[in-house]
Design a protein around this motif. Structure first.
Motif, mmCIF file in Angstrom:
data_model
loop_
_atom_site.group_PDB
_atom_site.id
_atom_site.type_symbol
_atom_site.label_atom_id
_atom_site.label_comp_id
_atom_site.label_asym_id
_atom_site.label_seq_id
_atom_site.Cartn_x
_atom_site.Cartn_y
_atom_site.Cartn_z
ATOM 1 N N GLY A 6 0.803 -1.210 0.000
ATOM 2 C CA GLY A 6 0.000 0.000 0.000
ATOM 3 C C GLY A 6 0.839 1.264 0.000
ATOM 4 O O GLY A 6 0.310 2.368 -0.017
ATOM 5 N N TRP A 17 -5.495 -6.355 1.273
ATOM 6 C CA TRP A 17 -6.041 -5.721 2.466
ATOM 7 C C TRP A 17 -7.553 -5.824 2.362
ATOM 8 O O TRP A 17 -8.131 -5.702 1.278
ATOM 9 C CB TRP A 17 -5.628 -4.259 2.543
ATOM 10 N N GLU A 41 -12.474 3.023 3.424
ATOM 11 C CA GLU A 41 -12.002 1.650 3.214
ATOM 12 C C GLU A 41 -11.757 1.373 1.728
ATOM 13 O O GLU A 41 -10.808 0.697 1.370
ATOM 14 C CB GLU A 41 -13.004 0.628 3.769
ATOM 15 N N VAL A 87 -8.334 2.612 0.713
ATOM 16 C CA VAL A 87 -7.268 1.707 1.141
ATOM 17 C C VAL A 87 -7.270 0.444 0.277
ATOM 18 O O VAL A 87 -6.207 -0.053 -0.112
ATOM 19 C CB VAL A 87 -7.391 1.351 2.638
ATOM 20 N N GLU A 94 -5.676 1.458 -3.004
ATOM 21 C CA GLU A 94 -4.247 1.747 -2.828
ATOM 22 C C GLU A 94 -3.438 0.468 -2.627
ATOM 23 O O GLU A 94 -2.367 0.295 -3.206
ATOM 24 C CB GLU A 94 -4.037 2.684 -1.635
ATOM 25 N N THR A 95 -3.957 -0.432 -1.828
ATOM 26 C CA THR A 95 -3.219 -1.655 -1.512
ATOM 27 C C THR A 95 -3.438 -2.752 -2.544
ATOM 28 O O THR A 95 -2.480 -3.320 -3.067
ATOM 29 C CB THR A 95 -3.617 -2.170 -0.114
#
Length: 135
Positions: free
Chosen positions: A62, A86, A98, A101, A104-105
């Motif tokens: 991430g 994730w 969420e 994230v 991104e991850t």
């Protein structure tokens, strides 16, 4: 394949459910395994299995810093098994934070890994997911 990359594999998500089984099986089959995870710890042996020896690598896909970590770990001809992901604690109620994230991850992190593998001359990448694909 160079001698240094023969039977060498980097496994992302090594501390996850599938990752620890994959790492254990690869070592048992004679592979030299680099177990990559956010914790940087060697994964526990799967239930009922004897612990095996492998190298641990702290890696957070991430983050853009993951590219430099991967450049230091990957060698030409080395294999990669990408199992890292994730997921939010409650996927049924995933909100905007969420989702950022997750992207991104899981999305950009996978792109980081693939770019690093290509740059390192590691053309063999296996990608699998066991959780978030089911929502």
């Amino acid at each position: 394949m160079t001698a240094s990359s023969a039977k060498r594999v980097l496994v992302t998500g090594a501390s996850g459910h599938l990752g620890r089984w994959a790492c254990h099986r690869l070592v048992s089959d004679g592979w030299s395994v680099i177990a990559a995870s956010r914790s940087g710890a060697v994964p526990d042996a799967p239930f009922g299995q004897t612990a095996v020896s492998m190298e641990a690598l702290k890696l957070d896909l991430g983050s853009d810093a993951a590219v430099d970590v991967l450049k230091g770990a990957l060698t030409p001809g080395m294999r990669v098994v990408h199992l890292a992901a994730w997921h939010p604690p409650a996927t049924a109620s995933t909100g905007p934070d969420e989702r950022r994230v997750l992207i991104e991850t899981n999305v950009l992190g996978t792109m980081r890994l693939l770019d690093a593998a290509k740059d390192a001359g590691s053309p063999h990448v296996v990608y699998a997911s066991t959780f978030e694909v089911y929502g």
